[in-house]
Motif scaffolding. Structure first.
Motif, PDB file in Angstrom:
ATOM      1  N   UNK A  80      69.176  78.604  -1.032  1.00  0.00           N
ATOM      2  CA  UNK A  80      70.195  77.595  -0.773  1.00  0.00           C
ATOM      3  C   UNK A  80      69.812  76.293  -1.478  1.00  0.00           C
ATOM      4  N   UNK A  81      70.645  75.879  -2.415  1.00  0.00           N
ATOM      5  CA  UNK A  81      70.346  74.730  -3.254  1.00  0.00           C
ATOM      6  C   UNK A  81      70.644  73.408  -2.537  1.00  0.00           C
ATOM      7  N   UNK A  82      69.841  72.384  -2.811  1.00  0.00           N
ATOM      8  CA  UNK A  82      70.017  71.093  -2.137  1.00  0.00           C
ATOM      9  C   UNK A  82      71.072  70.231  -2.815  1.00  0.00           C
ATOM     10  N   UNK A  83      71.403  69.130  -2.157  1.00  0.00           N
ATOM     11  CA  UNK A  83      72.247  68.062  -2.708  1.00  0.00           C
ATOM     12  C   UNK A  83      73.671  68.519  -3.010  1.00  0.00           C
ATOM     13  N   UNK A  84      74.082  69.630  -2.416  1.00  0.00           N
ATOM     14  CA  UNK A  84      75.457  70.106  -2.585  1.00  0.00           C
ATOM     15  C   UNK A  84      76.067  70.241  -1.195  1.00  0.00           C
ATOM     16  N   UNK A  85      77.228  69.673  -1.014  1.00  0.00           N
ATOM     17  CA  UNK A  85      77.902  69.696   0.283  1.00  0.00           C
ATOM     18  C   UNK A  85      79.223  70.448   0.153  1.00  0.00           C
ATOM     19  N   UNK A  86      79.285  71.620   0.801  1.00  0.00           N
ATOM     20  CA  UNK A  86      80.512  72.419   0.802  1.00  0.00           C
ATOM     21  C   UNK A  86      81.290  72.083   2.068  1.00  0.00           C
TER      22      UNK A  86
END
Length: 701
Positions: A80-86
């Motif tokens: 799970x990659x950081x700094x991304x908001x779904x």
């Protein structure tokens, strides 16, 4: 259909006993889960320390404990990659983050979505295409392509791929890493699952409530039947699914294991993966939901398996296997040709009609042969297969070795990150690690206890190297950290402390540490651990027995010997003979190195036991204890010649060669260096030693 004759109950009990014998029981399932969850936690902690900030989730059979040795299940990792908001609602938008809105419309396949890029300064759609990973659709929306996966995978592979597994390596699980982004809220397309209630009143409301708190993920995979495969992202409820699997009873787990064995042995024609194990899992969960809970008992296992196969047959016939949580998502959509469907349907029917005979012919884990013995079809001794104790020992040994190798890998990656950092940055990394001790959960505490001593020792050694460089003394602060890391394993951190004392001329303290460490080697069957190389270690029967007796992963501290690693910031703590290893590569050699896998080649790295005997040789030479000195040299030679688990044999041969030079045996020294080159032709300090030795011989003549 559940009122069956006595033979079905008898066969069910025999099947349960066989599955128990091959490790499908509460004890092994829980130990498997604990081990894999510890890997997951350790990888995430390491990612925080290396500023990757990826959160890892281990999914599938390995984490669920729903596997056996013979099934050879892969390790499935969701990164799970950081700094991304779904988000699914505008209220979830966050300032300064890379925000994406989940789009579900008439163009998206059920269970999938598009991701629309939003602005990061105000909650509005973005109107700018920043790079080639985006495209504008007919409605003017900026959509994110799932082909961006390759960009994000590098960090995940670095944390897990290079040293923990390689496709097809014997004795090592293959891994499958997928990139994902997290959405904090439960997917709207799965809202119906929260209110759905089957006959079995399962999953319970508490289970559903907890599952929904995990939110969901979007995974960079499009549907096989999509018109827009590069734009679709699969909606994943994998954490909820894992939690549901964690709440299965042992009969349900055994049923799933049997289904996978049947699938692998009979159902998929010509080794094609047409029906996946995930489809079998989904069928099982639907069957559990739609039957009374008392059905799922060991004396009814045979009937439960048959029921699941009938449901699977119905799915194939109707070309539909509804996802357990998002039923609109048809797992079989576009999966089969008409010919394949006919073949699968025929195979399932054939198995159901001849199920007893088919069960007796399952080759995986010798299940068929074991069942024949249990049913008195053949006498004991006709077939040979490992007893349950041997299997338990193998499973537990594999679990502990995996944990130890993984700790070694994460330590290596942390060192790679810290290699060129200043003292302040290294101290900050130690501080980050300490937060998992102060504020972490149980798994984080356990991971901390295994990983922290290695970082403490490295930090202490770096501080010691600095103070030795200034005044040839070890600072009190350095000793505090070196002492805090002593129990990393039986040897590596102790050998680093001994090397520190040796470097300052305190031979008596160094000798005491070495003597104690050598005694530890004779107290337990010790296994060498090194993540620099992929070859699985050779394991003795005594070591397997010891692993099976252990109750906690803490045991690896007392039965493993990690390789000893010095980064260049520790150079003043490294004996001169070993310092050459830090400069092993010429410019020509560098092009033959892998950027990630060979990062250790800029350090001095040596197996514990050869380093122990080398330090003894040097210290006894300094103390003029000539008999002990020669004994240490003989032990070093014997270890290099006989220890099949040495991973840095070329380094051991290089330091042995220098010992031979000090013994005034140049021909033996040259032989050592040539043997070292035979082990590793490039990126080997032996090339330098040979030139130096031959130059010295020419000058002397």
């Amino acid at each position: 259909m559940f009122q069956e004759p006595d033979y079905r109950e008898n066969l069910s009990l025999m099947l349960s006993e066989v599955l128990d014998d091959i490790g499908v029981n509460e004890r092994i399932v829980m130990r498997r889960r604990r081990g894999v969850m510890l890997l997951e936690t350790t990888g995430t902690i390491s990612s925080r320390l290396t500023d990757e900030n990826i959160t890892f989730f281990y999914l599938g059979s390995q984490s669920e404990g729903t596997t056996t040795i013979g099934l050879e299940s892969d390790i499935d990792i969701l990164a799970c990659m950081p700094k991304v908001n779904i988000i699914q609602d505008w209220s979830e938008w966050e300032h300064g983050k890379l925000n994406f809105l989940m789009i579900l419309d008439e163009n998206t396949t059920p269970g999938y979505c598009f991701l629309q890029r939003l602005r990061n300064d105000v909650p509005l759609p973005s109107t700018v295409i920043p790079d080639e990973h985006y495209i504008t659709d007919r409605r003017g929306r900026i959509l994110f392509k799932n082909t961006v996966i390759n960009h994000f995978l590098q960090g995940a592979q670095q944390q897990h791929g290079p040293s923990i597994a390689e496709q097809g390596q014997p004795g090592i699980c293959d891994i499958d890493i997928v990139t994902a982004f997290h959405c904090k809220s439960w997917p709207q397309s799965a809202s119906g699952w929260l209110d759905r209630q089957g006959i079995g009143i399962w999953p319970t409301q508490d289970m559903r409530r907890y599952a929904t708190s995990t939110g969901c993920f979007v995974v960079a995979t499009g549907s096989k039947v999509s018109e827009y495969p590069e734009l679709e992202w699969r909606i994943s409820t994998s954490m909820a699914e894992r939690f549901v699997m964690f709440n299965l009873n042992i009969t349900q787990i055994r049923c799933y294991v049997l289904l996978k064995m049947i699938l692998k042995s009979f159902l998929n024609p010509q080794d094609e993966i047409n029906i996946s194990s995930f489809m079998c899992k989904t069928v099982l969960l639907h069957c559990i939901e739609n039957t009374e809970s008392q059905i799922w008992k060991d004396n009814n296992l045979y009937t439960c398996v048959t029921y699941c196969l009938l449901e699977l047959h119905s799915c194939v016939q109707n070309d539909r296997c509804s996802h357990f949580i998002i039923p609109e998502n048809n797992l079989m959509a576009g999966q089969f040709t008409a010919e394949t469907k006919h073949e699968l349907s025929k195979n399932i029917c054939d198995f159901i009609q001849n199920d007893r005979q088919r069960l007796l012919s399952i080759y995986i884990d010798d299940l068929g042969h074991r069942l024949q013995v249990k049913l008195n079809r053949v006498p004991h001794g006709v077939y040979y297969f490992p007893c349950s104790l041997e299997i338990y020992e193998k499973i537990m040994t594999s679990a502990y070795i995996n944990i130890a190798n993984y700790i070694s890998l994460q330590h290596e990656l942390i060192l790679k990150h810290l290699h060129n950092k200043n003292i302040r940055t290294i101290k900050q990394s130690v501080g980050k690690l300490m937060t998992f001790s102060d504020n972490g959960n149980r798994l984080e505490h356990a991971a901390f206890k295994l990983l922290a001593p290695f970082l403490f020792t490295t930090y202490g050694s770096i501080l010691a190297s600095s103070s030795i460089g200034e005044n040839n003394q070890v600072s009190p602060q350095a000793l505090v950290w070196l002492t805090a890391g002593l129990n990393s394993d039986i040897s590596s951190s102790r050998l680093k402390l001994a090397s520190v004392f040796y470097s300052t001329g305190d031979m008596e303290k160094a000798e005491q540490i070495l003597r104690h460490t050598e005694q530890q080697y004779y107290s337990y069957p010790v296994l060498s651990i090194c993540s620099c190389h992929k070859k699985p270690p050779a394991v003795t029967a005594e070591f397997k027995r010891l692993c099976n007796e252990q109750q906690s992963e803490d045991c690896i501290k007392y039965i493993t010997a990690f390789c000893v690693r010095f980064i260049q910031r520790e150079v003043n703590c490294v004996p001169r003979e070993l310092q050459y290893e830090m400069f092993r590569s010429t410019q020509d050699d560098m092009i033959h190195r892998h950027e990630i896998e060979d990062c250790w080649m800029d350090w001095a790295v040596v197996d514990s036991l050869p380093f122990l005997y080398f330090l003894q040789y040097k210290i006894y030479r300094h103390l003029q204890r000539h008999r002990d000195q020669q004994q240490a040299l003989c032990k070093l030679i014997r270890t290099i010649n006989t220890d099949e688990n040495l991973r840095h044999r070329e380094t051991a041969l290089n330091i042995l060669g220098q010992c031979m030079e000090q013994e005034n045996r140049p021909q033996q020294a040259l032989k050592c260096y040539m043997l070292s080159l035979h082990q590793r032709a490039r990126n080997n300090a032996a090339n330098f030693h040979i030139c130096k030795l031959l130059s010295g011989l020419l000058v002397s003549q």
